[in-house]
Design a protein around this motif. Structure first.
Motif, PDB file in Angstrom:
ATOM      1  N   ASN A   4       0.821  -1.200   0.000  1.00 30.81           N
ATOM      2  CA  ASN A   4       0.000   0.000   0.000  1.00 30.81           C
ATOM      3  C   ASN A   4       0.865   1.265   0.000  1.00 30.81           C
ATOM      4  N   PHE A   5       0.214   2.406  -0.057  1.00 28.12           N
ATOM      5  CA  PHE A   5       0.917   3.683  -0.162  1.00 28.12           C
ATOM      6  C   PHE A   5       1.937   3.850   0.959  1.00 28.12           C
ATOM      7  N   PHE A   6       1.534   3.554   2.182  1.00 28.37           N
ATOM      8  CA  PHE A   6       2.418   3.740   3.335  1.00 28.37           C
ATOM      9  C   PHE A   6       3.620   2.803   3.261  1.00 28.37           C
ATOM     10  N   ARG A   7       3.387   1.530   3.005  1.00 29.91           N
ATOM     11  CA  ARG A   7       4.467   0.540   2.990  1.00 29.91           C
ATOM     12  C   ARG A   7       5.459   0.809   1.868  1.00 29.91           C
ATOM     13  N   ALA A   8       4.949   1.172   0.689  1.00 26.24           N
ATOM     14  CA  ALA A   8       5.836   1.432  -0.447  1.00 26.24           C
ATOM     15  C   ALA A   8       6.729   2.637  -0.175  1.00 26.24           C
ATOM     16  N   ASN A   9       6.145   3.698   0.363  1.00 29.93           N
ATOM     17  CA  ASN A   9       6.933   4.897   0.647  1.00 29.93           C
ATOM     18  C   ASN A   9       7.911   4.667   1.792  1.00 29.93           C
ATOM     19  N   LEU A  10       7.508   3.878   2.782  1.00 28.07           N
ATOM     20  CA  LEU A  10       8.407   3.559   3.885  1.00 28.07           C
ATOM     21  C   LEU A  10       9.627   2.797   3.365  1.00 28.07           C
ATOM     22  N   LYS A  11       9.394   1.900   2.429  1.00 33.83           N
ATOM     23  CA  LYS A  11      10.499   1.135   1.847  1.00 33.83           C
ATOM     24  C   LYS A  11      11.440   2.057   1.084  1.00 33.83           C
ATOM     25  N   ILE A  12      10.891   2.996   0.335  1.00 36.30           N
ATOM     26  CA  ILE A  12      11.726   3.920  -0.426  1.00 36.30           C
ATOM     27  C   ILE A  12      12.517   4.834   0.504  1.00 36.30           C
ATOM     28  N   ILE A  13      11.902   5.252   1.608  1.00 39.25           N
ATOM     29  CA  ILE A  13      12.629   6.060   2.601  1.00 39.25           C
ATOM     30  C   ILE A  13      13.797   5.256   3.163  1.00 39.25           C
ATOM     31  N   ARG A  14      13.582   3.975   3.401  1.00 37.85           N
ATOM     32  CA  ARG A  14      14.660   3.110   3.882  1.00 37.85           C
ATOM     33  C   ARG A  14      15.804   3.060   2.860  1.00 37.85           C
ATOM     34  N   ILE A  15      15.459   3.005   1.589  1.00 34.88           N
ATOM     35  CA  ILE A  15      16.476   2.978   0.531  1.00 34.88           C
ATOM     36  C   ILE A  15      17.224   4.310   0.474  1.00 34.88           C
ATOM     37  N   ILE A  16      16.500   5.408   0.686  1.00 33.39           N
ATOM     38  CA  ILE A  16      17.141   6.730   0.715  1.00 33.39           C
ATOM     39  C   ILE A  16      18.195   6.775   1.824  1.00 33.39           C
ATOM     40  N   LEU A  17      17.854   6.260   2.995  1.00 35.76           N
ATOM     41  CA  LEU A  17      18.803   6.245   4.105  1.00 35.76           C
ATOM     42  C   LEU A  17      20.000   5.354   3.791  1.00 35.76           C
ATOM     43  N   HIS A  18      19.731   4.220   3.178  1.00 41.06           N
ATOM     44  CA  HIS A  18      20.808   3.322   2.757  1.00 41.06           C
ATOM     45  C   HIS A  18      21.753   4.037   1.789  1.00 41.06           C
ATOM     46  N   THR A  19      21.175   4.767   0.857  1.00 34.24           N
ATOM     47  CA  THR A  19      21.970   5.489  -0.149  1.00 34.24           C
ATOM     48  C   THR A  19      22.791   6.603   0.496  1.00 34.24           C
ATOM     49  N   LEU A  20      22.193   7.273   1.467  1.00 29.06           N
ATOM     50  CA  LEU A  20      22.897   8.382   2.146  1.00 29.06           C
ATOM     51  C   LEU A  20      24.125   7.905   2.905  1.00 29.06           C
ATOM     52  N   PHE A  21      23.984   6.767   3.560  1.00 30.60           N
ATOM     53  CA  PHE A  21      25.034   6.352   4.507  1.00 30.60           C
ATOM     54  C   PHE A  21      25.945   5.234   3.986  1.00 30.60           C
ATOM     55  N   PHE A  22      25.672   4.749   2.779  1.00 27.47           N
ATOM     56  CA  PHE A  22      26.546   3.712   2.226  1.00 27.47           C
ATOM     57  C   PHE A  22      27.911   4.308   1.923  1.00 27.47           C
ATOM     58  N   LYS A  23      28.953   3.630   2.363  1.00 21.92           N
ATOM     59  CA  LYS A  23      30.320   4.107   2.127  1.00 21.92           C
ATOM     60  C   LYS A  23      30.822   3.587   0.792  1.00 21.92           C
ATOM     61  N   ILE A  24      31.070   4.500  -0.119  1.00 19.69           N
ATOM     62  CA  ILE A  24      31.574   4.127  -1.443  1.00 19.69           C
ATOM     63  C   ILE A  24      33.032   3.710  -1.315  1.00 19.69           C
ATOM     64  N   PRO A  25      33.386   2.513  -1.843  1.00 15.63           N
ATOM     65  CA  PRO A  25      34.785   2.065  -1.742  1.00 15.63           C
ATOM     66  C   PRO A  25      35.749   3.029  -2.413  1.00 15.63           C
TER      67      PRO A  25
END
Length: 219
Positions: A198-219
């Motif tokens: 649903n709308f909430f779950r899909a957006n929550l997942k994308i927010i999680r991906i945004i956080l992953h992208t922000l804090f992932f350390k590029i080799p």
């Protein structure tokens, strides 16, 4: 196009109204493997009636888990396939984009090509797109239409999360020095309601991906 070396995985949940059309169109571009994710409509009956090869999940396990199951199946049993395409079953993505993805991958000697949709479904996807473009120079990482060299998947499949729309495989590619590319694709309005939650779950997942992208350390 090397049709005999391309396998197309289509995860499907309650797509009885579109699955045959998508299957027939995708079949012009390569072999097709459908993952029926515990559908409660007539999807299974239609696939059996039309003698279409598919894997059946006994219960609904989700979009990413279904794709991972399909990828592992391909690695194990489709030894002659060299390229794998992921394609959604809701008619949002046009199967005639597959040859263009393949051409882009071969011409530029890339490992993965990601479809870049001409329009996105959620505002959070727009935010993620801007961030991912800035950090990894790739647009639209959550797009369901991608092509991979299967050798790439063999080395990364065990690391893929079941809750990130397969974006993490693009992120991990930096660690393996895999080359990524984009191809602009046209999409049309998906048939029916979204199957990824649903709308909430899909957006929550994308927010999680945004956080992953922000804090992932590029080799």
């Amino acid at each position: 196009m090397q049709k005999h070396k391309i396998i197309i995985i289509i995860p499907s949940f309650n797509e009885a109204k579109t699955i045959i059309k998508i299957y027939n169109q995708a079949g012009k571009c390569g072999k097709v493997l459908i993952i029926d994710d515990g559908s409660t409509d007539d999807t299974e009956k239609i696939l059996i009636k039309n003698k279409i090869k598919f894997l059946k999940n006994k219960k609904n396990i989700g979009y990413e888990a279904s794709l991972i199951k399909g990828i592992k199946h391909v690695i194990k049993f489709y030894k002659n396939s060299k390229y794998l395409v992921t394609l959604d079953a809701d008619e949002e993505h046009l199967p005639n984009s597959i040859p263009k993805l393949f051409h882009k991958l071969k011409k530029n000697n890339l490992d993965i090509v990601v479809g870049h949709r001409n329009k996105m479904n959620r505002f959070t996807e727009v935010i993620l797109n801007l961030l991912y473009k800035f950090r990894f120079n790739i647009n639209d990482p959550v797009c369901g239409l991608k092509i991979y060299k299967i050798e790439v998947l063999k080395k990364t499949i065990k690391k893929i999360s079941t809750n990130m729309f397969m974006v993490d495989i693009l992120t991990f590619s930096n660690s393996y020095n895999y080359s990524l590319g984009n191809l602009k694709i046209n999409v049309k309005k998906r048939f029916g309601t979204p199957r990824v939650g649903n709308f909430f779950r899909a957006n929550l997942k994308i927010i999680r991906i945004i956080l992953h992208t922000l804090f992932f350390k590029i080799p």
